[in-house]
Scaffold this motif. Sequence first.
Motif, PDB file in Angstrom:
ATOM      1  N   GLU A   1      -2.855   4.088  35.491  1.00 48.81           N
ATOM      2  CA  GLU A   1      -4.014   4.819  34.841  1.00 48.81           C
ATOM      3  C   GLU A   1      -3.701   5.854  33.729  1.00 48.81           C
ATOM      4  O   GLU A   1      -3.910   6.007  32.597  1.00 48.81           O
ATOM      5  CB  GLU A   1      -4.845   5.522  35.985  1.00 48.81           C
ATOM      6  CG  GLU A   1      -5.600   4.655  36.842  1.00 48.81           C
ATOM      7  CD  GLU A   1      -4.829   4.342  37.894  1.00 48.81           C
ATOM      8  OE1 GLU A   1      -3.832   5.074  38.177  1.00 48.81           O
ATOM      9  OE2 GLU A   1      -4.989   3.477  38.683  1.00 48.81           O
ATOM     10  N   ILE A   2      -2.242   6.491  34.016  1.00 48.53           N
ATOM     11  CA  ILE A   2      -1.659   7.262  33.238  1.00 48.53           C
ATOM     12  C   ILE A   2      -1.161   6.918  32.213  1.00 48.53           C
ATOM     13  O   ILE A   2      -1.319   7.174  30.762  1.00 48.53           O
ATOM     14  CB  ILE A   2      -0.770   8.466  33.867  1.00 48.53           C
ATOM     15  CG1 ILE A   2      -1.271   9.272  34.888  1.00 48.53           C
ATOM     16  CG2 ILE A   2      -0.023   9.303  32.912  1.00 48.53           C
ATOM     17  CD1 ILE A   2      -0.443  10.053  35.787  1.00 48.53           C
TER      18      ILE A   2
ATOM     19  N   ALA B   1      -4.064   5.632  29.601  1.00 48.30           N
ATOM     20  CA  ALA B   1      -4.643   6.820  28.827  1.00 48.30           C
ATOM     21  C   ALA B   1      -3.866   7.067  27.959  1.00 48.30           C
ATOM     22  O   ALA B   1      -4.389   7.435  26.707  1.00 48.30           O
ATOM     23  CB  ALA B   1      -4.892   7.834  29.991  1.00 48.30           C
TER      24      ALA B   1
ATOM     25  N   LEU C   1      -3.952   4.433  24.930  1.00 48.56           N
ATOM     26  CA  LEU C   1      -5.028   4.621  24.234  1.00 48.56           C
ATOM     27  C   LEU C   1      -5.131   5.698  23.408  1.00 48.56           C
ATOM     28  O   LEU C   1      -5.923   5.915  22.415  1.00 48.56           O
ATOM     29  CB  LEU C   1      -6.254   4.440  25.235  1.00 48.56           C
ATOM     30  CG  LEU C   1      -6.419   2.929  25.839  1.00 48.56           C
ATOM     31  CD1 LEU C   1      -7.616   3.214  26.866  1.00 48.56           C
ATOM     32  CD2 LEU C   1      -6.471   1.980  24.890  1.00 48.56           C
ATOM     33  N   LEU C   2      -4.633   7.091  23.897  1.00 45.43           N
ATOM     34  CA  LEU C   2      -4.786   8.102  23.056  1.00 45.43           C
ATOM     35  C   LEU C   2      -3.989   8.127  21.884  1.00 45.43           C
ATOM     36  O   LEU C   2      -4.126   8.577  20.812  1.00 45.43           O
ATOM     37  CB  LEU C   2      -4.049   9.291  24.058  1.00 45.43           C
ATOM     38  CG  LEU C   2      -3.995  10.764  23.157  1.00 45.43           C
ATOM     39  CD1 LEU C   2      -5.333  11.165  22.943  1.00 45.43           C
ATOM     40  CD2 LEU C   2      -3.256  11.797  24.065  1.00 45.43           C
TER      41      LEU C   2
END
Length: 145
Positions: free
Chosen positions: A110-111, A114, A117-118
């Motif tokens: 998940e990290i 994220a 995508l950032l």
Amino acid sequence: MVVPRSPARWALILLVTGLVGIAAAIALWWPGAPAGTRPASATVVEPASCGSADAYDRVEFELDGEVRTARLDGCGHQENEVVDIVLPADTGGEFTVQAAASAPAGMPLEIRLAATLLCLSGLAGGLYAHLLTRRSQPTAAVVAA
């Protein structure tokens, strides 16, 4: 007079943007060992039955030339079975070790997702800002007489 940008310049801008995005994704997805851990081999000296809630096998391993014992975060191994373990960063006092197969391999998915995508949204925003600041070639005004 504004000089229009050539297709070669646009290709260079897109190439650099794409390479930065790919480099960011590779850097974030590269597997790494958890910080402060190190692998070792251990021998089960006191197996535990998996029937109770507090079932931990006892293992023996060598750490810095000294034979140590610790709890293994697992149960059901055979006595004298060799298990690959991961030692925690703090090995002072009583501690629990994990089997190397069950230890996390790096940042959670998940990290990583994220962060990727950032990075990609930042690159897309930068490219969009670049497109907005681009000046179009002025058009000749027709003067009616």
